[in-house]
Motif scaffolding. Sequence first.
Motif, short mmCIF file in Angstrom:
data_model
loop_
_atom_site.label_atom_id
_atom_site.label_comp_id
_atom_site.label_asym_id
_atom_site.label_seq_id
_atom_site.Cartn_x
_atom_site.Cartn_y
_atom_site.Cartn_z
N GLY A 180 0.80 -1.21 0.00
CA GLY A 180 0.00 0.00 0.00
C GLY A 180 0.84 1.26 0.00
O GLY A 180 0.50 2.24 -0.66
N LEU A 181 1.94 1.26 0.74
CA LEU A 181 2.81 2.43 0.78
C LEU A 181 3.62 2.58 -0.51
O LEU A 181 4.02 3.67 -0.87
CB LEU A 181 3.76 2.36 1.98
N ILE A 182 3.86 1.47 -1.19
CA ILE A 182 4.61 1.51 -2.44
C ILE A 182 3.75 2.07 -3.57
O ILE A 182 4.15 3.00 -4.28
CB ILE A 182 5.11 0.10 -2.83
N VAL A 183 2.58 1.53 -3.78
CA VAL A 183 1.75 1.93 -4.92
C VAL A 183 0.93 3.19 -4.64
O VAL A 183 0.42 3.83 -5.55
CB VAL A 183 0.82 0.79 -5.37
N GLY A 184 0.79 3.56 -3.37
CA GLY A 184 0.00 4.73 -3.05
C GLY A 184 -1.47 4.53 -3.39
O GLY A 184 -2.00 3.42 -3.34
N ASN A 185 -2.13 5.61 -3.76
CA ASN A 185 -3.52 5.50 -4.19
C ASN A 185 -3.58 4.65 -5.46
O ASN A 185 -2.79 4.87 -6.39
CB ASN A 185 -4.10 6.88 -4.44
N HIS A 186 -4.53 3.73 -5.52
CA HIS A 186 -4.53 2.81 -6.66
C HIS A 186 -5.92 2.22 -6.88
O HIS A 186 -6.78 2.29 -6.00
CB HIS A 186 -3.52 1.69 -6.46
N VAL A 187 -6.08 1.64 -8.05
CA VAL A 187 -7.30 0.92 -8.36
C VAL A 187 -6.90 -0.36 -9.09
O VAL A 187 -5.96 -0.36 -9.89
CB VAL A 187 -8.27 1.77 -9.22
N VAL A 188 -7.59 -1.45 -8.78
CA VAL A 188 -7.35 -2.74 -9.43
C VAL A 188 -8.65 -3.19 -10.09
O VAL A 188 -9.70 -3.21 -9.45
CB VAL A 188 -6.88 -3.80 -8.42
N LEU A 189 -8.56 -3.54 -11.37
CA LEU A 189 -9.71 -4.01 -12.13
C LEU A 189 -9.58 -5.50 -12.43
O LEU A 189 -8.49 -5.97 -12.80
CB LEU A 189 -9.81 -3.25 -13.47
N ASP A 190 -10.68 -6.20 -12.30
CA ASP A 190 -10.74 -7.61 -12.71
C ASP A 190 -11.23 -7.63 -14.16
O ASP A 190 -12.39 -7.34 -14.45
CB ASP A 190 -11.70 -8.37 -11.80
N LEU A 191 -10.32 -7.99 -15.08
CA LEU A 191 -10.67 -8.02 -16.50
C LEU A 191 -11.26 -9.35 -16.92
O LEU A 191 -11.70 -9.50 -18.07
CB LEU A 191 -9.42 -7.73 -17.35
N GLY A 192 -11.27 -10.32 -16.02
CA GLY A 192 -11.75 -11.66 -16.36
C GLY A 192 -10.63 -12.57 -16.80
O GLY A 192 -9.51 -12.11 -17.11
#
Length: 277
Positions: A180-192
């Motif tokens: 969490g501290l490395i990537v900072g604010n982030h979003v992860v999408l499940d593309l299938g």
Amino acid sequence: MSVRKVMMVALRVTWVVYAGLIVGRLAGLPLAWWVVLAPLAVLLALGLGQSGVSRRSRALRANPVPAVEVAVPVAGRWSVLNSPADKVPSHGTHGYGQTYAIDIIAEPAPGARPAFARFWPVARRSEDFPAFGEPLYAVADATVVRAADHRRDHLSRNSLPAVAYLLLLESAVREMGGAGLIVGNHVVLDLGDGTYAMYAHLQRGSLQVRAGDRVREGQLLARCGNSGNSSEPHLHFQLMDDPDLDVAAGIPFSWRGIGVPANGEVFRAGGPPLSQP
């Protein structure tokens, strides 16, 4: 718990122990404790990290993964840093699913981005960089798995003193704190089909989606920021096989109509297929 997660936990504990040894030495503990245990802690950390990287490298060579084609996550004129077109792993590590990750920075015109400084200014505001606040779009129809944007956007690290601080102190502290501290604010999408897309270093408070949302290709997700382990506002993008960064393996990508641009390459991307602000 997976082997990789055990290694990551061991590394963080080791660095904490090592820091404790240094503090203990400064506090006046016997020299023998510091001389014997501190080097062992460092060797243990290096050995665990290297063994993990070596195993992941062998696995990737033995079982190459085909590239997944997705849409481009940005619009406008951008340039490339740390591209998998030049080396794999692109960021020097397989950790956190970064094997095929790419960094891109907005370059609306040549010279629009503040130049790297030797000594002054030591740091700049995020707002001084054209990438800051640029919209980021979904690369495919997907489901949002993770979404976080509470971390602050810090000053840039694009001068010699600031880079030294980033490499010698800040990065190590963030590594101890976890993904969490490395990537900072982030979003992860499940593309299938076992494929996940991650966007890192987002602008604080810019998320337009939350976990569980369904999104369409081209939908506005968030804006580019400078949170986490970042030297200046930019987008860190990657595909991976698991939403958990501690166990994820990287998956190669190809941007539709662009491919995989190389380091230093400038590319232009059209607007998103959906009407966005």
